[in-house]
Design a protein around this motif. Structure first.
Motif, PDB file in Angstrom:
ATOM      1  N   UNK A  10     -65.684  80.124  -7.821  1.00  0.00           N
ATOM      2  CA  UNK A  10     -64.317  80.268  -8.321  1.00  0.00           C
ATOM      3  C   UNK A  10     -64.309  81.159  -9.552  1.00  0.00           C
ATOM      4  N   UNK A  11     -63.168  81.787  -9.778  1.00  0.00           N
ATOM      5  CA  UNK A  11     -63.043  82.669 -10.938  1.00  0.00           C
ATOM      6  C   UNK A  11     -62.983  81.878 -12.236  1.00  0.00           C
ATOM      7  N   UNK A  12     -62.253  80.770 -12.222  1.00  0.00           N
ATOM      8  CA  UNK A  12     -62.090  79.962 -13.427  1.00  0.00           C
ATOM      9  C   UNK A  12     -62.572  78.547 -13.153  1.00  0.00           C
ATOM     10  N   UNK A  13     -63.429  78.027 -14.026  1.00  0.00           N
ATOM     11  CA  UNK A  13     -63.944  76.671 -13.864  1.00  0.00           C
ATOM     12  C   UNK A  13     -62.996  75.663 -14.519  1.00  0.00           C
ATOM     13  N   UNK A  14     -63.222  74.383 -14.209  1.00  0.00           N
ATOM     14  CA  UNK A  14     -62.395  73.327 -14.805  1.00  0.00           C
ATOM     15  C   UNK A  14     -62.420  73.434 -16.318  1.00  0.00           C
ATOM     16  N   UNK A  15     -61.275  73.258 -16.941  1.00  0.00           N
ATOM     17  CA  UNK A  15     -60.092  72.557 -16.480  1.00  0.00           C
ATOM     18  C   UNK A  15     -59.113  73.371 -15.639  1.00  0.00           C
ATOM     19  N   UNK A  16     -59.432  74.619 -15.321  1.00  0.00           N
ATOM     20  CA  UNK A  16     -58.580  75.368 -14.390  1.00  0.00           C
ATOM     21  C   UNK A  16     -58.671  74.693 -13.019  1.00  0.00           C
ATOM     22  N   UNK A  17     -57.626  74.741 -12.225  1.00  0.00           N
ATOM     23  CA  UNK A  17     -57.605  74.032 -10.945  1.00  0.00           C
ATOM     24  C   UNK A  17     -58.231  74.790  -9.777  1.00  0.00           C
ATOM     25  N   UNK A  18     -58.842  75.934 -10.026  1.00  0.00           N
ATOM     26  CA  UNK A  18     -59.344  76.794  -8.950  1.00  0.00           C
ATOM     27  C   UNK A  18     -60.232  76.057  -7.948  1.00  0.00           C
ATOM     28  N   UNK A  19     -61.171  75.250  -8.426  1.00  0.00           N
ATOM     29  CA  UNK A  19     -62.107  74.555  -7.530  1.00  0.00           C
ATOM     30  C   UNK A  19     -61.376  73.576  -6.618  1.00  0.00           C
ATOM     31  N   UNK A  29     -56.182  70.707   3.769  1.00  0.00           N
ATOM     32  CA  UNK A  29     -55.387  69.582   3.265  1.00  0.00           C
ATOM     33  C   UNK A  29     -54.347  70.053   2.266  1.00  0.00           C
ATOM     34  N   UNK A  30     -53.334  69.241   2.106  1.00  0.00           N
ATOM     35  CA  UNK A  30     -52.307  69.463   1.098  1.00  0.00           C
ATOM     36  C   UNK A  30     -52.621  68.602  -0.116  1.00  0.00           C
ATOM     37  N   UNK A  31     -52.249  69.063  -1.284  1.00  0.00           N
ATOM     38  CA  UNK A  31     -52.493  68.315  -2.519  1.00  0.00           C
ATOM     39  C   UNK A  31     -51.875  66.928  -2.466  1.00  0.00           C
ATOM     40  N   UNK A  32     -50.729  66.796  -1.817  1.00  0.00           N
ATOM     41  CA  UNK A  32     -50.050  65.501  -1.729  1.00  0.00           C
ATOM     42  C   UNK A  32     -50.833  64.494  -0.894  1.00  0.00           C
ATOM     43  N   UNK A  33     -51.787  64.972  -0.089  1.00  0.00           N
ATOM     44  CA  UNK A  33     -52.567  64.101   0.783  1.00  0.00           C
ATOM     45  C   UNK A  33     -53.979  63.858   0.274  1.00  0.00           C
ATOM     46  N   UNK A  34     -54.227  64.250  -0.972  1.00  0.00           N
ATOM     47  CA  UNK A  34     -55.585  64.141  -1.521  1.00  0.00           C
ATOM     48  C   UNK A  34     -55.523  63.599  -2.939  1.00  0.00           C
ATOM     49  N   UNK A  35     -56.676  63.191  -3.434  1.00  0.00           N
ATOM     50  CA  UNK A  35     -56.769  62.801  -4.835  1.00  0.00           C
ATOM     51  C   UNK A  35     -58.112  63.229  -5.377  1.00  0.00           C
ATOM     52  N   UNK A  36     -58.183  63.289  -6.691  1.00  0.00           N
ATOM     53  CA  UNK A  36     -59.412  63.672  -7.383  1.00  0.00           C
ATOM     54  C   UNK A  36     -59.980  62.434  -8.060  1.00  0.00           C
ATOM     55  N   UNK A  37     -61.281  62.247  -7.918  1.00  0.00           N
ATOM     56  CA  UNK A  37     -61.991  61.198  -8.636  1.00  0.00           C
ATOM     57  C   UNK A  37     -62.947  61.907  -9.576  1.00  0.00           C
ATOM     58  N   UNK A  38     -62.784  61.657 -10.881  1.00  0.00           N
ATOM     59  CA  UNK A  38     -63.617  62.356 -11.842  1.00  0.00           C
ATOM     60  C   UNK A  38     -63.948  61.496 -13.046  1.00  0.00           C
ATOM     61  N   UNK A  39     -64.922  61.970 -13.809  1.00  0.00           N
ATOM     62  CA  UNK A  39     -65.352  61.208 -14.985  1.00  0.00           C
ATOM     63  C   UNK A  39     -65.268  62.003 -16.277  1.00  0.00           C
ATOM     64  N   UNK A  40     -64.566  63.136 -16.224  1.00  0.00           N
ATOM     65  CA  UNK A  40     -64.398  63.933 -17.436  1.00  0.00           C
ATOM     66  C   UNK A  40     -62.934  64.328 -17.608  1.00  0.00           C
ATOM     67  N   UNK A  41     -62.593  64.672 -18.831  1.00  0.00           N
ATOM     68  CA  UNK A  41     -61.215  65.111 -19.077  1.00  0.00           C
ATOM     69  C   UNK A  41     -60.913  66.389 -18.300  1.00  0.00           C
ATOM     70  N   UNK A  44     -59.635  65.578 -14.876  1.00  0.00           N
ATOM     71  CA  UNK A  44     -58.265  65.076 -14.893  1.00  0.00           C
ATOM     72  C   UNK A  44     -57.277  66.220 -15.143  1.00  0.00           C
ATOM     73  N   UNK A  45     -57.580  67.076 -16.115  1.00  0.00           N
ATOM     74  CA  UNK A  45     -56.700  68.210 -16.391  1.00  0.00           C
ATOM     75  C   UNK A  45     -56.574  69.124 -15.177  1.00  0.00           C
ATOM     76  N   UNK A  46     -57.690  69.398 -14.507  1.00  0.00           N
ATOM     77  CA  UNK A  46     -57.654  70.272 -13.334  1.00  0.00           C
ATOM     78  C   UNK A  46     -56.861  69.638 -12.204  1.00  0.00           C
ATOM     79  N   UNK A  47     -57.025  68.340 -12.001  1.00  0.00           N
ATOM     80  CA  UNK A  47     -56.273  67.646 -10.953  1.00  0.00           C
ATOM     81  C   UNK A  47     -54.776  67.733 -11.217  1.00  0.00           C
ATOM     82  N   UNK A  48     -54.385  67.484 -12.438  1.00  0.00           N
ATOM     83  CA  UNK A  48     -52.959  67.527 -12.770  1.00  0.00           C
ATOM     84  C   UNK A  48     -52.394  68.941 -12.679  1.00  0.00           C
ATOM     85  N   UNK A  49     -53.222  69.937 -12.887  1.00  0.00           N
ATOM     86  CA  UNK A  49     -52.754  71.325 -12.799  1.00  0.00           C
ATOM     87  C   UNK A  49     -52.457  71.739 -11.361  1.00  0.00           C
TER      88      UNK A  49
END
Length: 93
Positions: A10-19, A29-41, A44-49
């Motif tokens: 990816x061009x931009x790593x987290x917290x950018x949402x590219x990955x 998949x669509x974003x509405x049908x998925x979720x992110x499980x993570x252990x760093x801020x 979370x920031x990338x998921x919300x973006x």
């Protein structure tokens, strides 16, 4: 795993949402049908973006307050709690 994405793909790593965008495309998949499980801020920031639901896994040591400050949608104690969290459907509103 249905899709894997490395930071070199990816061009931009987290917290950018590219990955997460790339993972969704690879899974068809669509974003509405998925979720992110993570252990760093940055997880979370990338998921919300995207935007996607963000489930934080409590850190083993320090960092809980910082992780909570990133405003995850849910917090689970550890990865072992993930199956019961998913089965509960709590994230579906």
């Amino acid at each position: 795993f249905a899709a894997l994405v490395g930071c070199d793909e990816v061009e931009h790593v987290k917290p950018a949402p590219d990955a997460f965008h790339l993972a969704l495309r690879r899974m068809g998949a669509e974003a509405a049908d998925a979720l992110v499980v993570g252990d760093t801020i940055n997880d979370i920031y990338a998921a919300h973006a995207v935007p996607m639901i963000a489930v934080a896994v409590e850190p083993l040591y320090d960092g809980r307050d910082e992780l909570l400050s990133s405003r995850p949608d849910y917090m689970i104690a550890d990865v072992a709690a993930l199956p019961s969290f998913l089965e509960s459907g709590a994230y579906r509103g």
